[in-house]
Design an enzyme around this catalytic site. Structure first.
Site: not given
Ligand code: GP9
Ligand code: MN
Length: 406
Positions: A38, A80, A195, A254-255
C-alpha cells in the site's frame, strides 16, 4: 463485432518480446505470492530518517532479489484497484472512474485465469470488507477461486488501526490460511496499514516522525517502517511453515502515498523544487522479484530498465513457464533482453530512457530541464495509441471475441 480486435492484435503483437530462455519457467510449478504494498513509493527505499533506516528489510532484500529501481505505477482514480487491474490483465485502467466499478462484468484474460488453467488454486488476500472497490464482483470476472476478505480473518480492536487490520497480524493469519491451501497456489496479498492518514499505535512506531508542515509526510516514514517490519516477519513465517523454498515472492508499490498537496514538505525533504519532472519521477514504486534458490544468498541484482505495472503480467507468465506470444498485453517481459524502455502513464505522460513527457512539456532526464518538444514527438503517437486501444478493449468488452489459441 470483433473486427476492431484485429488492429489491436497487430499493435500489441509488435510489442511482444521473447523471454530470456534462462529465465523462462524458472518458477514453474512453484507457489506465486504477489504482494501489493500500500502506497509505497521508491523514494523511501535505502533512506534514513533521523539516523535510522526507513526500510531496513527491503534494503537487505535488494541483495537477494531482482530489484527494479525505475519501475512506475500507472494507476488512475481507481487507486489500488487499478493496480490490481494492471497486474492481472496488462491493460491500462480508465482515464476516469475505476474500471472495477464501471466494467466489472467484462470478459478478461487474466493472470489468475491462466494460472488456474494450469492447475493453480488462485486467490486474493485482503483484510477489508469484500465489497470495497467492488472487488467481490470484479474478482468473479478476473476469475480467482477465492477471496480471503475481512470475514476470513480474526479482526479485533486490538489488532486494528486506521483502515482496519494491521499488517503484522494480517500476514500472520494469512500464512496460517496459506498453509491450508492446495498447492501450487497463486495468491495476491494487499496490505493496508501504510494508507493515508498513516496512523499507528504507539507500540508500532519503530522510528520517529519527520519534521515538516505536513503531518501526512511526517507519519508516512513511520508507517512505511512498520510495513517493512511486517514483511520481515512474513518472510520468517513462510520459512517456518515450509512455504518459502517452493514459492516465488513478488512485491510492488500500488501507487503514490504522498500527493502533490504535500509538495512544500516534499521540497523540504528532497532539498529541491518539485517540478512536473520531479513529480513524474516520484511515481516510481519499488518492484521486487524474489526467487529462493535463484536470487537469494546475494545472487540478486538491481535492474534499471524502465518498466511499469503494465509489464507485470507478461513478466510473471514467463517466469511461471506460460507463453504470452498471442496474449493481448500492453506491457512486456521486464526480464527479457529485448524489453523496451518506455512506459505510459494513464494521463498520457510518458517516460523513455532519455526523456520525460509530462504536462505538455518534454524534459531531458540528463538536465531535468525542458527541451524542444520534437525530442518527445516520436513517442506521443505510440503513447496515445496504447491508451486508446486499451480503452477500446475495455469499453467494447472486446476480449469476448478473443480466442486464446496456444
Ligand atoms: C482498500 C485498500 C485501499 O481495500 O485497497 O484502497 P486505496 O484507497 O489505496 O485505493
Ligand atoms: Mn492503495
Amino acid at each position: 463485432d470483433g473486427s476492431q480486435l484485429v488492429d489491436i492484435e497487430n499493435h500489441v503483437n509488435a510489442k511482444y518480446v521473447k523471454p530470456d530462455p534462462e529465465m523462462f519457467g524458472i518458477a514453474e510449478d512453484r507457489n506465486l505470492i504477489v504482494i501489493s504494498l500500500e502506497s509505497l513509493q521508491n523514494f523511501v527505499i535505502n533512506q534514513e530518517m533521523n539516523g535510522e533506516m526507513v526500510t531496513p528489510f527491503l534494503n537487505e532484500l535488494m541483495e537477494d532479489s531482482y530489484y527494479f529501481d525505475q519501475f512506475y505505477h500507472q494507476t488512475g482514480q481507481g487507486k489500488t484497484s487499478d493496480s490490481e487491474f494492471l497486474l492481472e490483465n496488462s491493460l491500462y485502467p480508465l482515464g476516469r472512474g475505476a474500471v472495477f466499478f464501471t466494467h466489472s462484468g467484462n470478459k478478461l484474460n487474466s493472470l489468475a485465469g491462466k494460472l488456474g488453467d494450469k492447475g493453480y488454486y488462485t486467490s486474493t488476500m485482503h483484510a477489508n470488507n469484500k465489497s470495497f472497490w467492488n472487488r467481490d464482483i470484479m474478482y468473479e470476472s478476473i476469475g480467482y477461486d477465492y477471496f480471503y476478505s475481512a470475514q476470513d480473518y480474526d479482526i479485533t480492536p486490538d489488532n486494528s488501526v486506521g483502515w482496519g487490520m494491521k499488517d503484522i497480524p494480517f500476514f500472520e493469519q494469512s500464512v496460517d490460511l496459506m498453509s491450508t491451501m492446495e498447492q501450487p497456489f497463486y495468491t495476491k496479498m494487499i496490505t493496508l496499514t501504510n494508507h493515508h492518514p498513516f496512523k499507528l499505535d504507539e507500540e508500532d512506531k519503530f522510528i520517529d516522525e519527520y519534521d515538516s508542515k505536513s503531518g501526512t509526510l511526517n507519519r508516512y516514514f513511520q508507517t512505511v517502517r512498520y510495513m517493512d517490519e511486517a514483511l520481515r516477519h512474513f518472510f520468517q513465517q513462510l520459512k517456518e511453515e515450509g512455504l518459502y523454498e517452493n514459492s516465488i515472492i513478488v512485491m510492488y508499490g500500488d501507487h503514490y502515498g504522498i500527493s502533490e498537496n504535500h509538495n512544500e514538505a516534499m521540497e523540504q525533504y528532497l532539498g529541491k523544487e518539485v517540478t512536473p519532472y520531479v513529480s513524474a519521477q516520484l511515481q516510481q514504486v519499488p518492484l521486487y522479484i524474489h526467487i529462493p534458490g535463484v536470487t537469494d544468498q546475494g545472487k540478486g541484482k538491481t535492474i534499471s530498465k524502465i518498466g511499469g505495472q503494465i509489464d507485470l503480467k507478461p513478466t510473471l507468465l514467463h517466469l511461471m513457464g506460460i507463453h504470452s506470444k498471442n496474449d493481448i498485453a500492453f506491457g512486456s517481459d521486464l526480464l527479457s533482453p529485448d524489453h523496451r524502455d518506455f512506459i505510459v502513464f494513464r494521463d498520457g505522460s510518458f517516460i523513455t530512457s532519455e526523456y520525460v513527457y509530462t504536462r505538455n512539456t518534454c524534459y531531458s532526464k540528463e538536465t531535468e530541464e525542458p527541451v524542444e518538444e520534437t525530442f518527445c514527438e516520436p513517442y506521443k503517437e505510440k503513447a496515445s495509441k496504447d491508451l486508446g486501444y486499451s480503452d477500446s478493449i475495455i469499453n467494447g468488452d472486446l476480449l469476448r471475441f478473443y480466442e486464446d489459441d496456444y
